[in-house]
Design an enzyme around this catalytic site. Structure first.
Site, PDB file in Angstrom:
ATOM      1  N   PRO A   1       0.785  -1.247   0.000  1.00  0.00           N
ATOM      2  CA  PRO A   1       0.000   0.000   0.000  1.00  0.00           C
ATOM      3  C   PRO A   1       0.817   1.298   0.000  1.00  0.00           C
ATOM      4  O   PRO A   1       0.801   2.066   0.959  1.00  0.00           O
ATOM      5  CB  PRO A   1      -0.821  -0.126   1.286  1.00  0.00           C
ATOM      6  CG  PRO A   1       0.064  -0.914   2.209  1.00  0.00           C
ATOM      7  CD  PRO A   1       0.759  -1.906   1.316  1.00  0.00           C
ATOM      8  N   CYS A   2       1.449   1.576  -1.107  1.00  0.00           N
ATOM      9  CA  CYS A   2       2.204   2.826  -1.222  1.00  0.00           C
ATOM     10  C   CYS A   2       1.289   4.042  -1.202  1.00  0.00           C
ATOM     11  O   CYS A   2       1.732   5.155  -0.900  1.00  0.00           O
ATOM     12  CB  CYS A   2       3.074   2.820  -2.480  1.00  0.00           C
ATOM     13  SG  CYS A   2       2.190   2.513  -4.015  1.00  0.00           S
TER      14      CYS A   2
END
Length: 205
Positions: free
Chosen positions: A174-175
């Site tokens: 989850p950047c």
């Protein structure tokens, strides 16, 4: 193997003080190993399979090999590889699992992913950054500075940002949960609008 190849800096140190003949030999070996690694990586990538997934935020391409998911990204996002060489497949187990879990995510039926990931395509630093992203819980955010602290590189916030921009497995790694100072919506390879939409989705799950 990627980790077995000496760096150019190491070769330079070995060449220091060596005779011309030894220097030429060392450089030739480095060039040979570099090309061999590139050929190995290319052959490995040709064994990847891909599929597409329609999402509320646009079409995504997923790619995997027999032991893990290697790519998940929106069409047209920055730093995306050329996926045309990868064989299309709708029945690969890894792709089916990723497809199903992403659909559940977009339907607000899932917050966490249970998938085997292969992040080995990055440098050691990039892999450390990408793995640290997995610790950011849904519905929360982190900052580039915090990530740099987590990987014991407190002065590398800018390099952390560059590594995050190269994250090969969007959403699942989850950047999009990394924001700038004071919560600023900073760059996202898939586009700021998508980043905001993903964070809004997670706040409602």
């Amino acid at each position: 193997h990627r980790g077995c190849l000496p760096t150019l800096e190491t070769v330079a140190k070995l060449c220091s003080g060596s005779g011309l003949e030894n220097t030429i030999t060392l450089i030739a070996c480095y060039v040979y190993l570099t090309r061999a690694r590139a050929l190995f990586d290319m052959k490995k990538m040709l064994a990847w399979v891909r599929c597409t997934l329609d999402t509320p935020l646009g079409t995504m391409t997923l790619a995997a090999h027999d032991t893990g998911l290697v790519w998940a990204g929106f069409d047209g996002q920055r730093h995306a590889p050329d996926t045309t060489a990868w064989r299309p497949s709708q029945d690969h187990p890894m792709l089916q699992q990723a497809n199903e879990q992403l659909q559940q995510y977009f339907a607000s039926e899932r917050t966490l992913f249970d998938l085997v990931l292969d992040l080995g395509g990055g440098t050691a630093f990039q892999q450390a950054v990408w793995k640290s992203l997995l610790d950011i819980a849904p519905g929360t955010t982190s900052s580039y500075g915090t990530i740099s602290q987590r990987i014991d590189k407190p002065s590398a916030a800018r390099a952390v940002g560059a590594a995050i921009g190269r994250n090969p497995i969007s959403i699942i790694v989850p950047c999009h949960r990394v924001v700038g100072a004071h919560g600023a919506m900073t760059g996202y390879a898939g586009g700021i609008d998508r980043k905001i939409a993903l964070l809004q989705l997670e706040s409602s799950i």
